[in-house]
Structure formats: structure tokens, C-alpha cells
Design a protein around this motif. Structure first.
Motif, PDB file in Angstrom:
ATOM      1  N   THR A 130       0.857  -1.183   0.000  1.00 44.23           N
ATOM      2  CA  THR A 130       0.000   0.000   0.000  1.00 44.23           C
ATOM      3  C   THR A 130       0.894   1.235   0.000  1.00 44.23           C
ATOM      4  OG1 THR A 130      -1.728  -1.219   1.184  1.00 44.23           O
ATOM      5  CG2 THR A 130      -1.801   1.175   1.317  1.00 44.23           C
ATOM      6  N   THR A 131       0.615   2.173  -0.885  1.00 43.61           N
ATOM      7  CA  THR A 131       1.541   3.285  -1.092  1.00 43.61           C
ATOM      8  C   THR A 131       1.375   4.385  -0.046  1.00 43.61           C
ATOM      9  OG1 THR A 131      -0.006   4.316  -2.644  1.00 43.61           O
ATOM     10  CG2 THR A 131       1.690   2.914  -3.559  1.00 43.61           C
ATOM     11  N   PRO A 132       2.496   4.936   0.434  1.00 49.12           N
ATOM     12  CA  PRO A 132       2.436   6.016   1.416  1.00 49.12           C
ATOM     13  C   PRO A 132       2.275   7.396   0.795  1.00 49.12           C
ATOM     14  CG  PRO A 132       4.709   5.392   1.083  1.00 49.12           C
ATOM     15  CD  PRO A 132       3.878   4.458   0.234  1.00 49.12           C
TER      16      PRO A 132
ATOM     17  N   ALA B  35       8.914  11.207   6.074  1.00 48.28           N
ATOM     18  CA  ALA B  35       7.741  11.755   6.763  1.00 48.28           C
ATOM     19  C   ALA B  35       6.448  11.144   6.224  1.00 48.28           C
ATOM     20  CB  ALA B  35       7.712  13.275   6.613  1.00 48.28           C
ATOM     21  N   ASP B  36       6.395  10.880   4.913  1.00 49.25           N
ATOM     22  CA  ASP B  36       5.193  10.276   4.328  1.00 49.25           C
ATOM     23  C   ASP B  36       4.973   8.860   4.856  1.00 49.25           C
ATOM     24  OD1 ASP B  36       4.598  12.536   2.865  1.00 49.25           O
ATOM     25  OD2 ASP B  36       5.504  11.786   0.997  1.00 49.25           O
ATOM     26  N   PHE B  37       6.038   8.100   5.050  1.00 46.03           N
ATOM     27  CA  PHE B  37       5.895   6.772   5.639  1.00 46.03           C
ATOM     28  C   PHE B  37       5.315   6.879   7.049  1.00 46.03           C
ATOM     29  CE2 PHE B  37       8.534   4.936   2.290  1.00 46.03           C
ATOM     30  CZ  PHE B  37       8.109   3.615   2.253  1.00 46.03           C
ATOM     31  N   ALA B  38       5.804   7.826   7.830  1.00 42.39           N
ATOM     32  CA  ALA B  38       5.300   7.998   9.195  1.00 42.39           C
ATOM     33  C   ALA B  38       3.824   8.402   9.186  1.00 42.39           C
ATOM     34  CB  ALA B  38       6.141   9.031   9.941  1.00 42.39           C
ATOM     35  N   THR B  39       3.462   9.305   8.286  1.00 45.35           N
ATOM     36  CA  THR B  39       2.063   9.717   8.177  1.00 45.35           C
ATOM     37  C   THR B  39       1.187   8.553   7.746  1.00 45.35           C
ATOM     38  OG1 THR B  39       2.666  12.001   7.657  1.00 45.35           O
ATOM     39  CG2 THR B  39       0.466  11.280   7.012  1.00 45.35           C
ATOM     40  N   ALA B  40       1.644   7.760   6.775  1.00 46.43           N
ATOM     41  CA  ALA B  40       0.881   6.600   6.331  1.00 46.43           C
ATOM     42  C   ALA B  40       0.704   5.590   7.462  1.00 46.43           C
ATOM     43  CB  ALA B  40       1.568   5.951   5.137  1.00 46.43           C
ATOM     44  N   ALA B  41       1.714   5.452   8.322  1.00 44.49           N
ATOM     45  CA  ALA B  41       1.585   4.554   9.469  1.00 44.49           C
ATOM     46  C   ALA B  41       0.503   5.048  10.425  1.00 44.49           C
ATOM     47  CB  ALA B  41       2.921   4.430  10.187  1.00 44.49           C
TER      48      ALA B  41
ATOM     49  N   VAL C 273      13.517   5.360   7.709  1.00 42.84           N
ATOM     50  CA  VAL C 273      12.091   5.099   7.506  1.00 42.84           C
ATOM     51  C   VAL C 273      11.540   4.274   8.662  1.00 42.84           C
ATOM     52  CG1 VAL C 273      10.424   3.849   6.085  1.00 42.84           C
ATOM     53  CG2 VAL C 273      12.118   5.328   4.996  1.00 42.84           C
ATOM     54  N   VAL C 274      12.208   3.196   9.010  1.00 46.99           N
ATOM     55  CA  VAL C 274      11.712   2.322  10.073  1.00 46.99           C
ATOM     56  C   VAL C 274      11.646   3.076  11.394  1.00 46.99           C
ATOM     57  CG1 VAL C 274      12.197   0.251  11.428  1.00 46.99           C
ATOM     58  CG2 VAL C 274      12.471   0.213   8.945  1.00 46.99           C
ATOM     59  N   ARG C 275      12.665   3.845  11.699  1.00 40.94           N
ATOM     60  CA  ARG C 275      12.668   4.588  12.965  1.00 40.94           C
ATOM     61  C   ARG C 275      11.542   5.631  12.996  1.00 40.94           C
ATOM     62  NH1 ARG C 275      16.560   3.876  16.622  1.00 40.94           N
ATOM     63  NH2 ARG C 275      18.310   2.514  16.061  1.00 40.94           N
TER      64      ARG C 275
ATOM     65  N   GLU D  78       8.476   5.582  15.659  1.00 37.32           N
ATOM     66  CA  GLU D  78       8.182   6.735  16.507  1.00 37.32           C
ATOM     67  C   GLU D  78       6.724   7.178  16.347  1.00 37.32           C
ATOM     68  OE1 GLU D  78       9.708  11.359  17.188  1.00 37.32           O
ATOM     69  OE2 GLU D  78      10.928   9.949  16.024  1.00 37.32           O
ATOM     70  N   ALA D  79       6.185   6.999  15.139  1.00 34.66           N
ATOM     71  CA  ALA D  79       4.825   7.455  14.867  1.00 34.66           C
ATOM     72  C   ALA D  79       3.767   6.590  15.542  1.00 34.66           C
ATOM     73  CB  ALA D  79       4.581   7.482  13.359  1.00 34.66           C
ATOM     74  N   ILE D  80       3.975   5.249  15.575  1.00 29.40           N
ATOM     75  CA  ILE D  80       2.905   4.374  16.067  1.00 29.40           C
ATOM     76  C   ILE D  80       3.348   3.396  17.149  1.00 29.40           C
ATOM     77  CG2 ILE D  80       1.636   4.542  13.892  1.00 29.40           C
ATOM     78  CD1 ILE D  80       2.619   1.688  13.242  1.00 29.40           C
ATOM     79  N   GLY D  81       4.610   3.434  17.544  1.00 33.80           N
ATOM     80  CA  GLY D  81       5.111   2.497  18.544  1.00 33.80           C
ATOM     81  C   GLY D  81       5.862   1.357  17.905  1.00 33.80           C
ATOM     82  N   GLN D  82       7.049   1.062  18.411  1.00 33.26           N
ATOM     83  CA  GLN D  82       7.926   0.107  17.739  1.00 33.26           C
ATOM     84  C   GLN D  82       7.386  -1.306  17.705  1.00 33.26           C
ATOM     85  OE1 GLN D  82       8.644   1.807  20.548  1.00 33.26           O
ATOM     86  NE2 GLN D  82       9.991   0.667  21.926  1.00 33.26           N
ATOM     87  N   ASP D  83       6.576  -1.691  18.706  1.00 38.26           N
ATOM     88  CA  ASP D  83       6.059  -3.065  18.706  1.00 38.26           C
ATOM     89  C   ASP D  83       4.943  -3.265  17.696  1.00 38.26           C
ATOM     90  OD1 ASP D  83       4.221  -1.521  20.096  1.00 38.26           O
ATOM     91  OD2 ASP D  83       3.868  -3.010  21.667  1.00 38.26           O
TER      92      ASP D  83
END
Length: 366
Positions: free
Chosen positions: A63-65, A158-164, A214-216, A220-225
């Protein structure tokens, strides 16, 4: 790291990040090209995923971010309100059927076309895909991507974090960051697609930097677990030639080992492979293995169960299967009962749209 005990079986319960799973069988992310042209999931996708809710975990398709990251026509996104609302219908249906879902976030990088996205694709370096690409009007020659500037890199992270965050708003339990199969993060990892001379290229440390950022950011956006990472060492799909593979992936794993992510997902895993063994040893958390069943080859009669059980015995914690879930909405029940599996139909039915080869596979109860 000690992972699953040798006695762990595919249909036993386990825990992954914040989730209690009823079994160790994960539905792998599978591109199916059934969203609308606007990237919004529709009724067919609601039905398809709800049919497969008995999986321990479903990882929804790539799914695209952002709009630039779209690979092919009718691929879903998570960067508009309508896309979030469409996915919410899917997750609600799966949850009502007793299931749990993550979603895979994938940016295609150079695997894209202006006729599909309306935008020139971007990549670490201006090196085109060495093959034609599927577009709304059929296969066309690939285009030379625009080399990402530092501003582009920061914006994409930032787009990956927003998509998360959008994924969580859409009802997903978490996300899988796709760093495999020749898409953008894999393009940064690979020497033949990343010829940068700045801090995002050159050395192994430079080439893993974008994936780590990207992973970090997503963690940070939704919680590492609630975050997984998918990798496919040595995979040459989409014209990838990694170079220094034996150093590349241990460096990537080490750079993320402090995060306590939900899982690491290794594609085409082979318990006898030295690199796989090294990554398993280094990875401190849940290890998800996608068995090596032969890229594009025939599906085993057991759907990959025996291969999955071998990987569990060698220390994997959960097993991801793809094609077996396409053909068998009730795969868990069939494996539990030892019932025969539906054969997979013509592989091209995966991508043509419509219910045929998508929502019309029979269940044991049918």
C-alpha cells in the motif's frame, strides 16, 4: 537470540508485538490489483480479507504512502481520507470475523510510471527499471526516475510515518515496512540502483541509512512493537543486484536491533542458509520466515506447511505463506484437519481485477 522452541507447531498460539495470535500462520502481503483507480479499497477487498480472517495475522497487500510511490494500476494507498475510510471497512470486516491485520507500506521507487501515478517516479539514482512495466494501457517501457534530493528523502520518510498513523486510523494493528523485492528501500540498499556519493550511498552504512530512517520514523509514529520490516536478501526481482549482501543485511539488522520492533520478516527463508542463520542470531525479537518455495514455481501440495514447520524447528517464531492463502480462504482449517488444499489457478488471475481467482475459491463448508 533464542526464538521459538523446537516443539513449536504452526497452529499453536503465540504473541507478536501487542497481539495474541491464535496460530503462528501469517497471511503474507500479496499484491492483487483490486483497489479502485483512486487507490481506495472496495467491496471485493472487504470480502477477500474477511474470508481469510482465521490466519493468525493478515498482512495486507503493498500500500503506497504517497502518490509518487504507486507501482501499478489499482494499487491501494494510505495517503488520502478516502483510502483510510476504504481500509477501515476492510479492517472492521476482518475484526468482526475474529481476525487481526497489519498493512504493508511500499513505495515503488523506480517501479512506477507517469501513466499510472501522473508523476515521474523517484529513486536513489536516475537508473531506469531494465524492463517494461504494467500501466493502465498495457506494458510500456520504463522511464528514467528522478534522483531523490535530500528534501525528497526527508519528505518520503515523513510520508511513511504519516501513512503509518493513517493505518492505525484505518483500524490496522500495525504496519510492515517493505524493504524487499526491488522497491524503493531495496533500491537504496542495492549497489546497482544506488550510485549516490552522499550519506545515503557508497558504503554499506550509507546504503542502509534510508531504510533505517524510515523504520525509525514509523516506529516513533505508532510504537515500535507495531512495526515489522520485510527484507529479501539476494532477491534480484525488478533488476536488483545488491552487492555485499553478506555485509549489508547484518548491518541493517544491527542498526535496528535496539528498537524492539514487532518483527523481522525474511522472504524466501532457508534454515540451512548461512546468512539467514546469521540474521536470526542477530535479531533480538520476533522472527517471521517466508519459506523458500521456489520463486514462481508450483505450490507444494501442503501449501508450504512442511517448510514452515522446519523453519519453526530452526527457531523462527511465525511463518508467512502467500499463494496458499490465495487459493484457500480457510487454509488454517484445512491444515488443522489435514484436508486437501485447493490448487492455485492461473497466476495471471492474481492481477486482472474482478472476483474470479480472488473471492471465488471454495471453502470446506461450501
Amino acid at each position: 537470540m533464542t526464538h521459538a522452541p523446537e516443539s513449536a507447531a504452526l497452529l499453536e498460539p503465540t504473541r507478536l508485538g501487542p497481539l495474541d495470535l491464535p496460530n503462528r500462520l501469517v497471511m503474507a502481503p500479496l499484491t492483487r490489483n483490486r483497489a479502485g483507480a483512486d487507490g481506495v479499497p472496495g467491496d471485493l477487498m472487504v470480502t477477500y480479507y474477511a474470508q481469510r480472517a482465521s490466519a493468525g495475522l493478515i498482512i495486507a497487500e503493498a500500500t503506497t504512502p504517497n502518490a509518487t510511490g504507486q507501482t501499478y494500476p489499482d494499487i491501494p494507498g494510505l495517503h488520502t481520507e478516502a483510502q483510510v475510510a476504504g481500509w477501515r471497512r476492510v479492517t472492521d470486516a476482518v475484526r468482526s470475523a475474529g481476525g487481526r491485520m497489519f498493512v504493508q507500506l511500499q513505495h515503488g521507487g523506480r517501479v512506477g510510471h507517469p501513466d499510472t501515478s501522473g508523476l515521474v517516479p523517484v529513486a536513489p539514482s536516475p537508473i531506469p527499471l531494465p524492463e517494461t512495466i504494467h500501466t493502465p494501457t498495457g506494458r510500456q517501457p520504463s522511464v528514467t526516475p528522478r534522483e531523490m534530493s535530500l528534501d525528497d528523502i526527508r519528505a518520503t520518510v515523513a510520508d511513511f510515518a504519516t501513512a503509518a498513523r493513517n493505518a492505525r486510523a484505518a483500524g490496522f494493528e500495525g504496519v510492515e515496512v517493505h524493504a524487499a523485492n526491488g522497491h524503493l528501500l531495496h533500491q537504496f540498499l542495492a549497489a546497482n540502483t544506488n550510485r549516490r556519493t552522499d550519506g545515503y550511498g557508497g558504503s554499506v552504512a550509507g546504503r542502509v541509512r534510508f531504510a533505517v530512517e524510515v523504520v525509525r520514523a514509523v516506529a516513533e509514529a505508532i510504537g515500535q512493537d507495531r512495526v515489522g520490516l520485510r527484507i529479501s536478501p539476494r532477491n534480484t526481482v525488478n533488476g536488483i543486484a545488491e552487492g555485499e549482501t553478506e555485509e549489508l543485511y547484518p548491518a541493517l539488522v544491527d542498526a535496528l536491533s535496539d528498537l524492539e520492533l514487532g518483527y523481522l520478516h525474511v522472504v524466501s527463508a532457508d534454515a540451512d542458509d548461512a546468512l539467514y542463520q546469521e540474521l536470526a542470531k542477530r535479531w533480538p525479537g520476533t522472527l517471521m520466515a517466508n519459506p523458500n518455495l521456489g520463486w514462481g514455481g508450483p505450490l507444494p501440495a501442503d501449501g508450504g506447511r512442511a517448510a514452515g514447520e522446519r523453519l519453526l524447528a530452526a527457531g523462527a517464531d511465525v511463518i508467512a505463506l502467500g499463494r496458499a492463502f490465495i487459493a484457500n480462504p480457510d487454509l488454517v482449517a484445512r491444515l488443522r484437519l489435514g484436508a486437501p488444499l485447493n490448487p492455485l489457478r492461473d497466476g495471471q488471475l492474481m492481477y486482472v481485477g474482478g472476483p474470479t481467482g480472488y473471492t471465488d475459491y471454495p471453502t470446506l463448508a461450501a
